[in-house]
Design an enzyme around this catalytic site. Structure first.
Site, PDB file in Angstrom:
ATOM      1  N   TYR A 153       0.835  -0.940   0.031  1.00  0.00           N
ATOM      2  CA  TYR A 153       0.731  -0.149   0.025  1.00  0.00           C
ATOM      3  C   TYR A 153       0.705   1.446  -0.162  1.00  0.00           C
ATOM      4  CZ  TYR A 153      -3.367   3.640   2.188  1.00  0.00           C
ATOM      5  OH  TYR A 153      -3.701   5.044   1.553  1.00  0.00           O
ATOM      6  N   GLU A 241      -3.553   7.815  -3.779  1.00  0.00           N
ATOM      7  CA  GLU A 241      -3.515   6.434  -3.604  1.00  0.00           C
ATOM      8  C   GLU A 241      -3.761   4.988  -3.696  1.00  0.00           C
ATOM      9  OE1 GLU A 241      -5.647   4.368   0.739  1.00  0.00           O
ATOM     10  OE2 GLU A 241      -7.531   4.941  -1.154  1.00  0.00           O
TER      11      GLU A 241
END
Length: 432
Positions: A153, A241
């Site tokens: 991530y 993101e």
């Protein structure tokens, strides 16, 4: 303890900043559909990334089943992934009103892509984040399917506490990062970036290492991180993101899925990006509100809330709920107020058949209360307001505003504070 409305409103504001989401009410009082003010589809975000040197899967966008078939042939890939393009999450487990299950499909046969696209395009896809009837799919993305050997991530976001950008990463990707932060906080890594100096190579290398990229992949990941940061600055993003930020068995670092959020204040210098804003999935009333620089979010109560500022909107929704009422909307007037905006706001509110009362709650800091009062009286007369109206004003020119309202000859209930306003609004509905 916060009321359900408060909890949902705070979640809503977070999601407006982070991602589109459908928030089911914890009580039976309200249901919120949150939206970013700039909505980009997945393919648009990926094109932005690709144009700025960030590695993504090869893909094409199709408006028809035939186009999807031709795109699949042109990709000449071992495996193809077909994705319905809507703004809501949960597409993979969604259901079309054509009967097709799933908004994301894998296949090795281009002909199957055409057959599946025929059951997607023009049909509604319902997911856990859409209304019950679903959202119409107008486009599909036909992309090269890549195997993922490992998922991480990565996000770049503006952090007020750091007065600038922060790089956030975790070697655990492909899952909800909030869950990782709660269960394994030691797996969350941060790098504070000096907005003037920019990202340093040592920071990118350290983050790549913390994400678990080894050998040549470490340099490759660091290079992608720096390119993502450059994109973040270039497009005036508030957040980029990437989840998952992964590696393939062939040794490539790829951004498999990404969400980009933008600073609305930069619209004047990001005209090309804001021109891509996809409003097709918005409620018509939201698009109409946006025409007048109003932010509108529909709820399912019967007391309309007309406020200036998101924080005040949350407080107003809260106090209506705590006094036994149900908010009908979340309408934010903002700071640069004109009489025409007030008039249009009332026009929008009164067009909702659910609205049985209107509560105006304005704190006049940079907002002139007299302008609000003139707009209210004009709207009441021209729209022939039929529902009870409660007004609480405080701040700049409040005395002049109160005189305008009291001398108008209109039936307007004034309130001394927010508690008083909420009680009067709820009581006016209860009497019906």
């Amino acid at each position: 303890m916060a009321s359900p409305v408060a909890a949902q409103a705070r979640s809503l504001l977070r999601d407006v900043a982070l991602r589109p989401a459908f928030l089911a009410a914890r009580s039976q009082a309200v249901q919120l559909t949150s939206r970013r003010w700039l909505n980009l589809q997945e393919y648009q975000s990926k094109k932005l990334m690709s144009d700025n040197g960030v590695r993504v899967q090869r893909f094409f966008v199709a408006d028809t089943a035939n186009e999807a078939l031709e795109a699949a042939k042109k990709l000449n890939a071992k495996e193809i992934v077909l994705k319905a393009q809507i703004l809501a999450g949960g597409r993979g487990k969604g259901v079309f009103n054509s009967g097709l299950k799933g908004g994301v499909h894998l296949t090795k046969d281009p002909k199957v892509v055409g057959q599946l696209a025929k059951q997607m395009i023009g049909y509604n896809l319902a997911t856990k984040q859409t209304p019950k009837e679903g959202v119409k799919v107008n486009k599909v993305m036909v992309a090269e399917a890549l195997d993922i050997s490992r998922e991480t991530y990565l996000a770049i976001l503006m952090d007020r506490s750091c007065n600038g950008p922060v790089l956030v990463g975790s070697p655990t990707g492909g899952v909800d990062i909030e869950e990782v932060a709660a269960s394994n906080p030691e797996l969350i890594f941060k790098e504070q970036i000096d907005i003037f100096e920019g990202i340093k190579n040592s920071q990118a290398q350290r983050m790549a290492e913390n994400l678990g990229f080894l050998g040549p992949l470490k340099n490759q990941a660091a290079d992608q991180i720096k390119k993502l940061y450059n994109l973040f600055l270039k497009v005036d993003a508030t957040q980029v993101e990437v989840n998952p930020f992964g590696e393939t068995p062939e040794g490539q670092v790829v951004c498999f899925d990404a969400k980009i959020n933008f600073d609305d204040n930069a619209e004047f210098r990001q005209k090309d990006i804001f021109a891509m804003d996809d409003k097709s999935e918005n409620e018509p009333i939201e698009n109409e509100a946006a025409r007048y620089d109003l932010k509108y979010i529909g709820l399912d109560g019967n007391i309309a809330c007309f406020v200036n500022g998101a924080g005040l909107a949350m407080a107003t929704c809260d106090i209506i709920f705590l006094n036994g009422g149900k908010p009908a909307n979340f309408l934010d007037l903002g700071g640069r107020v004109k009489e025409t905006q007030v008039y249009q706001a009332f026009k929008l509110l009164t067009a909702d058949p659910k609205v049985e009362a209107i509560l105006v709650n304005i704190f006049g800091g940079i907002v002139n209360c007299a302008i609000i009062a003139n707009g209210i009286t004009k709207a009441c007369r021209e729209l022939e307001l039929k529902v009870p109206l409660v007004v609480r004003l405080e701040g700049t020119n409040v005395q002049e505003a109160q005189n305008i309202l009291s001398n108008s000859g209109l039936h307007i209930m004034s309130a001394v504070d927010l508690e008083d306003a909420a009680k009067k609004a709820v009581a006016s509905v209860s009497k019906k």
